[in-house]
Design an enzyme around this catalytic site. Structure first.
Site, PDB file in Angstrom:
ATOM      1  N   CYS A  97      51.211 -18.818  56.124  1.00 62.55           N
ATOM      2  CA  CYS A  97      49.954 -18.395  55.486  1.00 62.55           C
ATOM      3  C   CYS A  97      48.877 -19.384  55.911  1.00 62.55           C
ATOM      4  O   CYS A  97      49.030 -20.074  56.919  1.00 62.55           O
ATOM      5  CB  CYS A  97      50.109 -18.287  53.970  1.00 62.55           C
ATOM      6  SG  CYS A  97      50.518 -19.826  53.134  1.00 62.55           S
ATOM      7  N   ASN A 150      49.750 -22.988  53.150  1.00 64.03           N
ATOM      8  CA  ASN A 150      51.155 -23.345  52.885  1.00 64.03           C
ATOM      9  C   ASN A 150      51.334 -23.957  51.492  1.00 64.03           C
ATOM     10  O   ASN A 150      52.185 -24.819  51.283  1.00 64.03           O
ATOM     11  CB  ASN A 150      51.712 -24.298  53.970  1.00 64.03           C
ATOM     12  CG  ASN A 150      53.235 -24.457  53.949  1.00 64.03           C
ATOM     13  OD1 ASN A 150      53.754 -25.528  54.265  1.00 64.03           O
ATOM     14  ND2 ASN A 150      53.959 -23.427  53.573  1.00 64.03           N
ATOM     15  N   CYS A 203      50.564 -21.571  48.616  1.00 62.82           N
ATOM     16  CA  CYS A 203      50.675 -20.425  47.691  1.00 62.82           C
ATOM     17  C   CYS A 203      51.666 -19.377  48.223  1.00 62.82           C
ATOM     18  O   CYS A 203      52.805 -19.299  47.761  1.00 62.82           O
ATOM     19  CB  CYS A 203      49.316 -19.759  47.456  1.00 62.82           C
ATOM     20  SG  CYS A 203      48.106 -20.846  46.673  1.00 62.82           S
ATOM     21  N   ARG A 204      51.240 -18.582  49.200  1.00 62.52           N
ATOM     22  CA  ARG A 204      52.050 -17.440  49.611  1.00 62.52           C
ATOM     23  C   ARG A 204      53.297 -17.808  50.408  1.00 62.52           C
ATOM     24  O   ARG A 204      54.404 -17.320  50.097  1.00 62.52           O
ATOM     25  CB  ARG A 204      51.195 -16.449  50.424  1.00 62.52           C
ATOM     26  CG  ARG A 204      50.118 -15.779  49.605  1.00 62.52           C
ATOM     27  CD  ARG A 204      49.083 -15.122  50.497  1.00 62.52           C
ATOM     28  NE  ARG A 204      48.309 -16.114  51.253  1.00 62.52           N
ATOM     29  CZ  ARG A 204      47.408 -15.830  52.167  1.00 62.52           C
ATOM     30  NH1 ARG A 204      47.168 -14.570  52.480  1.00 62.52           N
ATOM     31  NH2 ARG A 204      46.753 -16.798  52.779  1.00 62.52           N
ATOM     32  N   SER A 205      53.154 -18.637  51.437  1.00 64.69           N
ATOM     33  CA  SER A 205      54.338 -18.874  52.284  1.00 64.69           C
ATOM     34  C   SER A 205      55.426 -19.701  51.597  1.00 64.69           C
ATOM     35  O   SER A 205      56.612 -19.404  51.791  1.00 64.69           O
ATOM     36  CB  SER A 205      53.961 -19.432  53.661  1.00 64.69           C
ATOM     37  OG  SER A 205      53.344 -20.678  53.580  1.00 64.69           O
ATOM     38  N   ASP A 239      45.362 -13.391  49.826  1.00 60.60           N
ATOM     39  CA  ASP A 239      45.300 -14.777  49.398  1.00 60.60           C
ATOM     40  C   ASP A 239      44.973 -14.864  47.900  1.00 60.60           C
ATOM     41  O   ASP A 239      43.911 -14.420  47.486  1.00 60.60           O
ATOM     42  CB  ASP A 239      44.187 -15.434  50.231  1.00 60.60           C
ATOM     43  CG  ASP A 239      44.067 -16.905  49.961  1.00 60.60           C
ATOM     44  OD1 ASP A 239      44.772 -17.399  49.069  1.00 60.60           O
ATOM     45  OD2 ASP A 239      43.265 -17.543  50.649  1.00 60.60           O
TER      46      ASP A 239
HETATM   47  P1  4NP Z   1      47.893 -19.848  50.887  1.00 60.08           P
HETATM   48  O1  4NP Z   1      46.611 -19.966  49.925  1.00 60.08           O
HETATM   49  O2  4NP Z   1      47.322 -19.596  52.261  1.00 60.08           O
HETATM   50  O3  4NP Z   1      48.626 -18.687  50.344  1.00 60.08           O
HETATM   51  O4  4NP Z   1      48.614 -21.156  50.758  1.00 60.08           O
HETATM   52  C1  4NP Z   1      45.529 -20.816  50.171  1.00 60.08           C
HETATM   53  C2  4NP Z   1      45.588 -22.134  49.787  1.00 60.08           C
HETATM   54  C3  4NP Z   1      44.506 -22.951  49.991  1.00 60.08           C
HETATM   55  C4  4NP Z   1      43.364 -22.450  50.585  1.00 60.08           C
HETATM   56  C5  4NP Z   1      43.311 -21.138  50.977  1.00 60.08           C
HETATM   57  C6  4NP Z   1      44.409 -20.321  50.783  1.00 60.08           C
HETATM   58  N1  4NP Z   1      42.225 -23.277  50.759  1.00 60.08           N
HETATM   59  O5  4NP Z   1      41.190 -22.772  51.199  1.00 60.08           O
HETATM   60  O6  4NP Z   1      42.316 -24.483  50.504  1.00 60.08           O
END
Ligand code: 4NP
Length: 160
Positions: free
Chosen positions: A10, A13, A15-17, A127
């Site tokens: 993602c 790294n 939240c989703r992954s 996201d």
């Molecule tokens: P992820 O979510 O891609 O599912 O881990 C996010 C975590 C942090 C950010 C964006 C998406 N950020 O902009 O910091």
């Protein structure tokens, strides 16, 4: 194939992954295939290297019996493209970012995770970072659906 290595990808790294990684680990352990399916996750971005998963992701996962607490954020590295057989990305931005740094001979390893889902129509896992708790629940629902399908697909590739 005797063993298969998959990496969930993602943006951050956190939240989703990592959620998908924990869901897949659970399914693979239940199926007694832990020795044959290698599972990891990474982000395309570098903001959260070394960070624990987002608290909201950890809480939502814990309610379903998944423990994300030992996972730490990392950014995808050049060496990953040869190490893994499959990269499961969450959305089109992840796919584009990964494709842009992936050597051409490994590009067919990049797939949308939701291609493997059977109970959800959505192509992507949105996201949840900037939204509310419901986004984390939905992301987990999608991960559970898609990882079941992914496990079926991987089983078919593993020699008995
Ligand atoms: P992820 O979510 O891609 O599912 O881990 C996010 C975590 C942090 C950010 C964006 C998406 N950020 O902009 O910091």
């Amino acid at each position: 194939m005797n063993s298969i290595a998959v990496c969930f990808v993602c943006l951050g790294n956190i939240c989703r992954s990592p959620s998908a990684e924990a869901v897949m680990r659970g399914l693979v352990e239940q199926a007694k295939l832990a020795g044959r399916i290698v599972i990891d996750s990474a982000g395309t971005g570098n903001w959260h290297i070394g960070a624990a998963p987002d608290d909201r992701a950890q809480h939502a996962a814990k309610r379903r019996g998944y423990d994300l607490s030992a996972l730490r954020g990392r950014q995808i590295a050049a060496a990953d493209f040869a190490r893994f057989d499959l990269f499961l990305v969450m959305d089109d931005a992840n796919a584009a970012a990964l494709t842009s740094i992936c050597p051409p001979e490994h590009r067919d390893k990049i797939r949308l995770l939701m291609e493997f889902a059977s109970r959800h129509d959505s192509r992507v896992i949105v996201d949840p970072y900037f939204g509310g708790e419901e986004g984390f629940e939905r992301a987990l629902d999608q991960c559970e659906d898609a990882c079941e399908g992914l496990l079926k697909a991987l089983r078919a590739q593993l020699v008995a």
